[in-house]
Design a protein around this motif. Structure first.
Motif, short mmCIF file in Angstrom:
data_model
loop_
_atom_site.label_atom_id
_atom_site.label_comp_id
_atom_site.label_asym_id
_atom_site.label_seq_id
_atom_site.Cartn_x
_atom_site.Cartn_y
_atom_site.Cartn_z
N PHE B 198 43.41 21.02 34.59
CA PHE B 198 43.67 22.37 35.27
C PHE B 198 42.32 23.31 35.37
O PHE B 198 42.14 24.04 34.04
N ALA B 199 41.73 23.56 36.57
CA ALA B 199 41.29 24.74 36.76
C ALA B 199 41.57 25.60 36.55
O ALA B 199 41.68 25.80 38.39
N ASN B 200 41.67 26.44 36.05
CA ASN B 200 42.38 27.53 37.12
C ASN B 200 41.56 28.73 37.29
O ASN B 200 40.59 30.06 36.48
N HIS B 201 40.36 28.92 38.42
CA HIS B 201 38.83 29.36 38.74
C HIS B 201 38.89 30.73 39.62
O HIS B 201 38.52 30.92 40.75
N ILE B 202 40.16 31.35 39.96
CA ILE B 202 40.65 32.12 40.76
C ILE B 202 39.98 33.71 40.38
O ILE B 202 39.41 34.16 41.23
N LEU B 203 39.44 33.53 39.36
CA LEU B 203 38.87 34.85 39.19
C LEU B 203 37.29 34.35 38.98
O LEU B 203 36.33 35.25 38.29
N ALA B 204 36.79 33.95 39.13
CA ALA B 204 35.33 33.43 39.04
C ALA B 204 35.14 32.74 40.86
O ALA B 204 35.46 32.53 41.14
N GLY B 236 43.44 26.05 40.43
CA GLY B 236 44.32 27.95 40.60
C GLY B 236 44.03 27.45 42.31
O GLY B 236 43.06 27.58 42.44
N GLY B 237 44.80 28.93 42.38
CA GLY B 237 44.81 29.25 43.93
C GLY B 237 45.78 31.11 44.35
O GLY B 237 46.78 30.78 42.54
N GLN B 238 45.09 31.33 44.56
CA GLN B 238 45.61 32.99 44.81
C GLN B 238 46.34 33.09 46.37
O GLN B 238 44.76 32.61 46.67
N ASN B 258 44.89 48.30 43.46
CA ASN B 258 45.95 49.05 42.17
C ASN B 258 46.21 48.41 41.09
O ASN B 258 46.26 48.87 40.14
N TYR B 259 45.86 47.16 41.40
CA TYR B 259 46.03 46.21 39.51
C TYR B 259 45.53 46.41 39.00
O TYR B 259 43.88 46.34 39.17
N PRO B 260 46.07 46.88 37.81
CA PRO B 260 44.66 47.21 36.52
C PRO B 260 43.53 46.57 36.74
O PRO B 260 42.54 46.84 36.62
N MET B 261 44.22 44.82 36.55
CA MET B 261 42.82 43.91 36.44
C MET B 261 41.55 44.04 37.62
O MET B 261 40.45 43.56 37.27
N PHE B 262 42.36 44.39 38.92
CA PHE B 262 40.99 44.61 40.23
C PHE B 262 40.63 45.79 40.37
O PHE B 262 40.40 45.60 41.47
N ARG B 263 40.97 46.52 39.71
CA ARG B 263 40.71 47.56 40.11
C ARG B 263 38.74 48.42 40.19
O ARG B 263 38.52 47.45 39.04
N GLY B 264 38.80 48.78 41.49
CA GLY B 264 37.42 48.90 41.22
C GLY B 264 37.07 47.67 42.74
O GLY B 264 35.46 47.93 42.47
N THR B 265 37.99 46.61 42.46
CA THR B 265 37.39 45.30 42.61
C THR B 265 37.88 45.38 44.42
O THR B 265 38.00 46.31 45.25
N SER B 266 36.55 45.69 45.93
CA SER B 266 37.49 45.24 47.30
C SER B 266 37.46 43.69 47.54
O SER B 266 37.45 42.70 46.84
N LEU B 267 38.63 44.07 48.43
CA LEU B 267 39.85 42.59 48.27
C LEU B 267 38.72 41.70 49.64
O LEU B 267 38.72 40.53 49.37
N GLU B 268 37.59 41.98 50.54
CA GLU B 268 37.05 41.19 51.39
C GLU B 268 36.20 41.19 50.20
O GLU B 268 36.59 39.21 50.72
N GLN B 269 35.56 41.30 49.31
CA GLN B 269 34.33 40.70 48.69
C GLN B 269 35.16 39.52 47.57
O GLN B 269 34.87 38.38 47.85
N PHE B 270 36.14 39.82 47.42
CA PHE B 270 37.00 39.20 46.73
C PHE B 270 37.63 37.58 46.65
O PHE B 270 37.32 36.81 46.10
N ALA B 271 37.40 38.71 47.66
CA ALA B 271 38.41 37.08 49.00
C ALA B 271 37.55 36.38 49.02
O ALA B 271 37.61 34.88 49.31
N GLU B 272 35.88 37.30 49.99
CA GLU B 272 35.02 36.22 50.23
C GLU B 272 34.84 35.23 49.13
O GLU B 272 34.10 34.27 48.84
N GLY B 273 33.98 35.39 47.71
CA GLY B 273 33.68 35.30 46.92
C GLY B 273 34.86 34.54 46.49
O GLY B 273 34.09 33.61 45.20
N LEU B 276 40.77 33.18 46.19
CA LEU B 276 41.65 33.95 46.69
C LEU B 276 41.51 34.00 48.55
O LEU B 276 40.73 33.84 49.11
N SER B 277 42.95 33.58 48.78
CA SER B 277 43.23 33.50 50.01
C SER B 277 43.74 34.57 50.44
O SER B 277 45.45 34.17 50.39
N VAL B 278 43.65 35.04 51.46
CA VAL B 278 44.44 36.69 52.35
C VAL B 278 44.33 36.43 53.55
O VAL B 278 42.93 35.87 54.08
N GLY B 279 44.86 35.75 54.55
CA GLY B 279 45.00 35.74 55.67
C GLY B 279 46.14 34.82 56.25
O GLY B 279 47.69 34.96 55.39
#
Lengths: 227, 395
Positions: B198-204, B236-238, B258-273, B276-279
């Motif tokens: 299992f590759a939980n690749h959600i943070l990469a 993995g996925g989110q 506002n989630y501590p681990m993602f503070r300073g991260t742009s949602l759009e960039q994170f979803a793009e890169g 993470l699936s948002v939509g």
């Protein structure tokens, strides 16, 4: 000009923030001197300069998220591909620039192993002259790079002095000697498995496929239940 | 193909109130989410293990044992069970017990854990994390397959004539997934034993772990478990879903940014890169289909839908959207794109069928205690006489 040899790739990093920036100017002077010497010796050369200021926010974001943004990844790629690296940082508050250090902090530990590096720093006063040797040299020692013996430093008065050119020339000569000697390749090829690596890392010799993986290590044997 | 959700019992401040949920609330919320996933027809619910605030999930076997009674069809799993700091003997006992309670609706995912101080809390050293994980699994594997185990390793006391109880349900150990994102040795171990990877690749970055998955597939084939494309891969996925794409971004943003681990991260960039699936449901479907395209046919897709800052009502809505608008389409789409012959992930049912066909399954019936505080050389009526215990006092 010799044929069949790939052009030498020089990557310069500048952490200067003003326009024009003396930090960038020092990097350029060093790069120019290196290119001239390499070309004179018959080696074609290309230079890429990475300006950190325009990607400062991305460097910070990469540091926090552990996830290189596209621009940071591109910069890492240029470093990985380089035959030699020139680094140039301003001195802030008696130390190297935080932006510069942040960028170095996001690199794989094995990215610059045995790579020749020319160290350079600029400051508003000659009292910071040792920053290149006191701060940059240990940093690149940690990365197991090969800093040239002469590092460059420029305070405002140096820009009008002929001595700076002499030091640039000397440092460039040292860097070119390191490139030409092939010592980098000998060290990295000879002992690559002895360094710690990350699978799928950015270093040019990083393990990327099954064929690169040593299946005979103690850990691999343990994975198969052998003791 | 299995679709489900996974989480780690994290708690973070609700961005609208600034107040984090209580542990009591978080535990009850997790149970509600699991029950909803079960009722809505998702295939897998997995919970992770953490031993420090702000996480509540220190005891997955306790939670899964309770959920075994409270759910009907969903497969219960972990994300992950710490194979480093847990004694493998304890893992063998706990999860075999829950496997019985869940009537086989249980498997587990093993991982190292990267929280440095947890190791010394359990008497271990993170610098030994990889050999510890490898050795512990080697032992766990035997404890579930051999009635009597003699064992000596580097990290825990030796075992002589040890029997892990209860024996796995029907004599079939829970299926194991090895979770790893940067360690070829773990992929090698998964491949050697024919277990899942299992590759939980959600943070990469997207497809960052493809080389490791390819390595696992190739080694799975090298060890003769099947073709490379038959290897058991989980990803993995989110996800955050809303009918309209922009609503998904607007509603998820405060919880994400506002989630501590993602503070300073742009949602759009994170979803793009990243994965993470948002939509809209369609966008989540499309992105998930790129996983199949990039990693090859795989067997298990789990999503994080309950970030610790999200109120449970919102999470329940996400579970419903996932289960009703995303998963049914993905089931059909992935099935139609699947190469012929690629197997599903093993379940208790499929493993029992493979082992016994229509025959009787093993029912472990212990012999009387022989007075040495173990059950003796052959602890069960049907224990294999070829493999008796070799306890020193019997030697």
């Amino acid at each position: 000009m010799s044929f069949g040899e790939a052009p030498a790739q020089i990557t310069a990093i500048s952490a200067g923030t003003s326009e024009p920036s003396t930090t960038r100017m020092l990097a350029d002077r060093a790069a120019q001197a290196v290119v001239t010497r390499l070309r004179d010796s018959g080696r074609n050369t290309t230079v890429r300069v990475i300006e950190l200021a325009p990607i400062a926010a991305e460097v910070a974001r990469t540091l926090v998220s552990g996830l290189p943004t596209a621009a940071v990844q591109e910069a890492i790629g240029h470093l990985a591909a380089a035959d030699a690296v020139i680094v140039s940082t301003p001195v802030y508050k008696a130390g190297l620039s935080g932006l510069f250090k942040s960028f170095i902090d996001v690199l794989d530990n094995d990215l610059l192993i045995a790579k020749p590096v020319l160290l350079a720093a600029t400051a508003g006063s000659a009292r910071h002259a040792m920053v290149a040797d006191d701060h940059l040299r240990p940093l690149f020692a940690f990365l197991r790079a090969l800093p040239a013996p002469t590092s460059l430093f420029a305070a405002p008065e140096d820009w009008g002095a002929a001595d700076l050119s002499k030091r640039v020339d000397r440092a460039a000569g040292e860097l070119v000697a390191l490139i030409a000697s092939g010592v980098s390749r000998d060290i990295a090829d000879g002992g690559w498995s002895g360094y710690q690596h990350t699978f799928g890392g950015n270093a040019t010799r990083a393990q990327r496929t099954a064929a690169d993986i040593d299946l005979d290590s103690d850990l691999m044997r343990l994975a198969r239940g052998e003791t | 193909m299995q679709f489900g959700i996974f989480g780690v019992g994290d708690i973070a401040p609700d961005p609208t109130t600034g107040i984090p949920r209580s542990e009591a609330q978080r535990i009850l919320d997790t149970v509600r989410v699991a029950k909803a996933a079960d009722e809505l027809g998702l295939d897998v619910f997995a919970v992770g293990e953490h031993h420090n605030p702000p996480f509540v999930s220190s005891s997955p076997p306790a939670l899964l044992g309770y959920l075994a009674a409270e759910t009907r069809q969903i497969l219960l799993s972990t994300s992950i069970t710490l194979i480093t700091t847990n004694d493998p003997v304890r893992i063998a006992e706990d999860y075999a017990f829950v496997q019985h309670l869940a009537q086989g609706r249980l498997d587990l995912m093993l991982g190292r854990g990267n929280t440095v101080p947890v190791y010394p809390w359990f008497g271990q050293d993170i610098r030994q994390g990889i050999p510890l994980a490898l050795e512990n699994y080697n032992l766990l594997h035997r404890l579930w397959r051999e009635d009597v185990v003699d064992w000596e390793g580097k990290f825990r006391t030796a075992l002589q004539g040890f029997t892990a109880t209860p024996r796995p349900l029907d004599g079939i150990p829970p299926f194991v997934w090895h979770g790893a994102i940067r360690t070829p040795e773990i992929a090698e171990q998964a491949a050697f034993y024919g277990n899942g990877y299992f590759a939980n690749h959600i943070l990469a970055p997207n497809f960052h772990f493809k080389p490791l998955i390819d390595f696992y597939r190739q080694r799975f084939a090298d060890y003769g478990h099947g073709r490379a494309e038959d290897a058991f891969v989980g990803l993995g996925g989110q996800a955050f879903i809303a009918k309209r794409s922009q609503d998904a971004y607007d509603r998820f943003r405060p919880y994400f940014e506002n989630y501590p681990m993602f503070r300073g991260t742009s949602l759009e960039q994170f979803a793009e890169g990243t994965p993470l699936s948002v939509g809209s449901p369609q966008e989540v479907i499309d992105k998930t289909l790129t996983f199949q395209e990039g990693f090859g046919d795989y067997q298990r897709q789990l999503w994080v839908v309950d970030l610790g800052s999200m109120p449970v009502e919102l999470v329940l809505e996400q579970v419903e959207l996932l289960a009703t608008e995303v998963v049914p389409v993905l089931r059909k789409e992935m099935e139609s794109r699947r190469a012929p012959g690629v197997p599903d992930a093993p379940t208790h049912g499929s493993l029992v069928a493979a082992a016994y066909g229509d025959g009787e399954t093993r029912q472990a019936r212990p012999r009387p205690n022989q007075g040495d505080n173990t059950s003796g050389a052959l602890p069960y009526l049907d224990s294999d006489p070829e493999k008796p215990a070799t306890m020193p006092r019997h030697a």
